[in-house]
Scaffold this active site. Structure first.
Site, short mmCIF file in Angstrom:
data_model
loop_
_atom_site.label_atom_id
_atom_site.label_comp_id
_atom_site.label_asym_id
_atom_site.label_seq_id
_atom_site.Cartn_x
_atom_site.Cartn_y
_atom_site.Cartn_z
N ASP A 52 -8.64 25.38 52.64
CA ASP A 52 -8.26 26.79 52.57
C ASP A 52 -9.46 27.65 52.22
O ASP A 52 -9.36 28.88 52.16
CB ASP A 52 -7.08 27.00 51.61
CG ASP A 52 -7.37 26.55 50.19
OD1 ASP A 52 -8.47 26.03 49.93
OD2 ASP A 52 -6.49 26.73 49.32
N SER A 53 -10.64 27.01 52.02
CA SER A 53 -11.89 27.77 51.92
C SER A 53 -12.16 28.52 53.22
O SER A 53 -13.03 29.39 53.25
CB SER A 53 -13.06 26.84 51.58
OG SER A 53 -13.07 25.72 52.44
N ASP A 91 -5.36 21.57 53.93
CA ASP A 91 -4.89 22.19 52.68
C ASP A 91 -3.57 22.91 52.89
O ASP A 91 -3.42 23.70 53.84
CB ASP A 91 -5.91 23.22 52.19
CG ASP A 91 -6.88 22.66 51.17
OD1 ASP A 91 -6.50 21.68 50.48
OD2 ASP A 91 -7.99 23.18 51.07
N LYS A 121 -3.36 18.27 51.60
CA LYS A 121 -3.90 18.30 50.23
C LYS A 121 -3.27 19.46 49.50
O LYS A 121 -3.03 20.51 50.11
CB LYS A 121 -5.42 18.45 50.26
CG LYS A 121 -6.05 18.69 48.89
CD LYS A 121 -7.57 18.46 48.88
CE LYS A 121 -8.40 19.63 49.29
NZ LYS A 121 -8.24 20.83 48.44
N GLU A 123 -3.14 21.48 45.37
CA GLU A 123 -3.81 21.62 44.07
C GLU A 123 -2.81 21.48 42.93
O GLU A 123 -1.71 22.04 42.99
CB GLU A 123 -4.49 22.99 43.98
CG GLU A 123 -5.62 23.17 44.98
CD GLU A 123 -6.30 24.53 44.87
OE1 GLU A 123 -6.00 25.31 43.94
OE2 GLU A 123 -7.14 24.82 45.74
N GLU A 190 -12.94 18.75 41.42
CA GLU A 190 -13.90 19.84 41.67
C GLU A 190 -14.47 20.38 40.37
O GLU A 190 -13.72 20.76 39.45
CB GLU A 190 -13.20 20.96 42.46
CG GLU A 190 -14.13 22.12 42.78
CD GLU A 190 -13.60 23.08 43.84
OE1 GLU A 190 -12.52 22.83 44.42
OE2 GLU A 190 -14.28 24.09 44.08
O1 KIV Z 1 -10.85 24.32 50.56
C1 KIV Z 1 -11.82 23.58 50.33
O2 KIV Z 1 -12.89 23.67 50.97
C2 KIV Z 1 -11.69 22.58 49.28
C3 KIV Z 1 -12.93 21.82 48.89
C4 KIV Z 1 -13.79 22.66 48.05
C5 KIV Z 1 -12.60 20.53 48.24
O3 KIV Z 1 -10.64 22.40 48.74
#
Ligand code: KIV
Length: 272
Positions: A52-53, A91, A121, A123, A190
């Site tokens: 989600d980055s 994510d 994934k 959080e 992280e």
């Molecule tokens: O969204 C992302 O890029 C991440 C990484 C920083 C692990 O969750």
């Protein structure tokens, strides 16, 4: 001789687990589109994270909160079209799983069905454990994510190192165990102290992938655009830049502009 697509050995959760067992480090990078995913997969990366980055890197937001489930599915579809070997994790975006486990399952199923990705994934630890279990019960592999969890940035207020104090470190260890017991196939840690990450990696039997968590874990992940130097505003201590693509690309575009203005492009060989 080129290898036919059907002959390429695809990465699986089982293989990732075996890598941990034999002490082989796992490589993981983000990708959000077809072209970059093709390069990363072709280079032999083990795991691609459609993170989600993308909210920051692709859309220019200052947090990961705005990106939607539909947008994550779009990015995942583009990545999946390029991938022949890597294991693809997507994510679950903010707001798509925190409400309740039914909503979490629905979001995870949409990602798997509409993109063809291999896992999701999310959080958090004890707060989201019901959602983790529900998604796993549908046969969807889940990767956990603890430590600095960017979707909670407004709760913590800063992007500084997490779990430096004993209380937070103990909670992180308990959450890590909870995620493993629930059935997560791997865990991202992280921006936490390297000594704590080492302890978690030694305690868990599943692979632990670090970002800003030192070298004593089972693998490493970075944001692709950061390690290639496409982005330049973000410079945390843990980031190693392998290229300075921002300057290289800017230089190339500048040269193109100059060539167009001076009628140096196109030349005789570049026209019909
Ligand atoms: O969204 C992302 O890029 C991440 C990484 C920083 C692990 O969750």
């Amino acid at each position: 001789m080129s290898v036919a697509k059907k002959d390429i050995k695809k990465m699986t959760t089982h293989q990732l687990q075996e890598m941990k067992t034999r002490g082989e480090k796992i490589s993981m990078l983000t990708a959000y589109d077809y072209s970059y995913a093709k390069i990363v997969d072709d280079a032999g990366i083990d795991v691609i994270l459609v993170g989600d980055s993308a909210s920051n890197v692709m859309a220019g937001h200052d947090s990961t909160l705005p990106i939607t489930l539909e947008q994550m599915i779009y990015h995942a579809q583009s990545v999946i079209r390029a991938v022949t070997r890597s294991f693809v994790v997507v994510d679950l975006p903010f707001g798509s799983y925190q409400g309740n486990s039914t909503e979490a399952l629905r979001s995870a199923i949409r990602i798997m069905k509409e993109s063809g990705a291999h896992s999701v994934k999310l959080e958090g630890g004890s707060e989201v454990i019901e959602s983790v279990k529900r998604i796993l019960s549908a046969g969807i592999p889940v990767m956990g994510h603890l430590g600095l969890t960017p979707q909670s940035i407004y709760k913590f207020g800063t992007y500084t190192v997490r779990a430096k104090e004993e209380e937070e470190a103990n909670k992180l260890i308990e959450d890590a165990k909870l995620l493993e017991e629930a059935g997560c196939f791997a865990l991202v840690l992280e921006k936490i102290p390297a000594s704590l990450a080492k302890k978690v990696a030694e305690t868990l039997t599943i692979p632990v992938i670090g970002i800003g968590a030192g070298s004593d874990v089972d693998g490493q992940v970075l944001v692709l655009h950061d390690m290639l130097g496409v982005t330049k505003e973000f410079s945390p201590r843990f980031l190693r830049r392998y290229l300075n693509l921002y300057e290289e690309m800017k230089g190339a575009v500048g040269q193109y502009i100059a060539d167009v203005k001076s009628v140096n492009f196109p030349n005789e060989n570049e026209q019909y």
